[in-house]
Design an enzyme around this catalytic site. Structure first.
Site, short mmCIF file in Angstrom:
data_model
loop_
_atom_site.label_atom_id
_atom_site.label_comp_id
_atom_site.label_asym_id
_atom_site.label_seq_id
_atom_site.Cartn_x
_atom_site.Cartn_y
_atom_site.Cartn_z
N SER A 107 44.01 19.83 54.71
CA SER A 107 43.93 18.94 55.86
C SER A 107 45.29 18.80 56.53
O SER A 107 45.87 19.79 56.97
CB SER A 107 43.35 17.58 55.42
OG SER A 107 43.01 16.80 56.52
N ASP A 166 32.22 19.95 57.63
CA ASP A 166 33.37 19.03 57.65
C ASP A 166 33.24 18.05 58.82
O ASP A 166 33.30 18.46 59.98
CB ASP A 166 34.66 19.84 57.79
CG ASP A 166 35.90 19.01 57.53
OD1 ASP A 166 35.87 17.79 57.78
OD2 ASP A 166 36.92 19.59 57.09
N HIS A 223 34.65 17.60 53.95
CA HIS A 223 36.11 17.62 53.99
C HIS A 223 36.67 17.50 52.57
O HIS A 223 37.20 16.47 52.17
CB HIS A 223 36.62 16.47 54.87
CG HIS A 223 38.06 16.60 55.26
ND1 HIS A 223 38.54 17.65 56.00
CD2 HIS A 223 39.13 15.81 55.02
CE1 HIS A 223 39.84 17.50 56.22
NE2 HIS A 223 40.22 16.39 55.61
#
Length: 214
Positions: free
Chosen positions: A104, A158, A192
């Site tokens: 991320s 995600d 995610h």
């Protein structure tokens, strides 16, 4: 391993099982620490590789952040990463035997650092992320990592960093770098976070980019 925070404490380290001849520096995402990813790396460890998972400073570099703030924040937070690389070089591991990676926000920072640093790296692992300032980056800004290998991974489900961000990133990377060295993998129904298949892909990439030496 599904979020992103960074504190200034010492990094979480998974030491090599034998003499360390290579290293992986992996950056977590917002709201997380390096401990979770150190545990994940321990599960896919290669015996001669040292895994370093720093706890980063709080930094928000999502797309809605003003470009000037993104640039200033990245410039400031990039220095601890350079220092970590320099420390491993002092420890006897050359920078070209170091893979930089992240999840991320950490993945975004790892990509940006690899493209803008003068330190030659072995590769980049970019998970569930994007390329910050992609419209202002150009080939001319890249010095020693024009042929760097990149493993970019993204979950198709995600909700925080949509898959389109990953696709736009890989398109930009293929323009700036050698496209044959860019690998983009997606994972069905993965949100995610990470999944076992992705972790195995990371393990294989690290072994390929950091082969065993005598």
């Amino acid at each position: 391993m599904c979020g992103n925070i960074m504190s200034a404490s010492l990094p979480a380290i998974v030491p090599a099982a034998c003499r360390a001849t290579a290293a992986v520096i992996f950056l977590h995402g917002l709201g997380d620490t390096g401990h979770g990813w150190a545990e994940a790396m321990a599960g896919i460890r290669t015996p001669y590789v040292k895994y370093i998972c720093p706890h980063a400073y709080v930094l928000d570099i999502f797309y809605y952040t003003p470009p000037s703030e993104i640039h200033n924040g990245l410039r400031l937070v990039r220095w601890p990463i350079k220092a970590l690389i320099d420390q491993e070089v002092k420890n006897g591991i050359p920078s070209h035997r170091i893979v930089l990676g992240g999840f991320s926000q950490g993945g975004a920072l790892s990509l940006y650092t690899a493209l803008t640093t003068h330190q030659k790296l072995a590769g980049v692992v970019a998970l569930s992320c994007w390329l910050p300032l992609r419209n202002s980056l150009s080939k001319s800004m890249i010095s020693n990592n024009k042929d760097i290998s990149v493993l970019q991974c993204h979950g198709e489900a995600d909700p925080l960093v949509p898959l389109i961000f990953g696709r736009l990133t890989v398109e930009k990377l293929k323009v700036m770098l050698n496209p044959s060295n860019i690998t983009f993998k997606t994972y069905s129904q993965m949100p995610h976070c990470a999944c076992p298949e992705e972790m195995m892909d990371i393990k294989q990439f690290i072994k390929k980019q950091l082969p065993k030496i005598n």
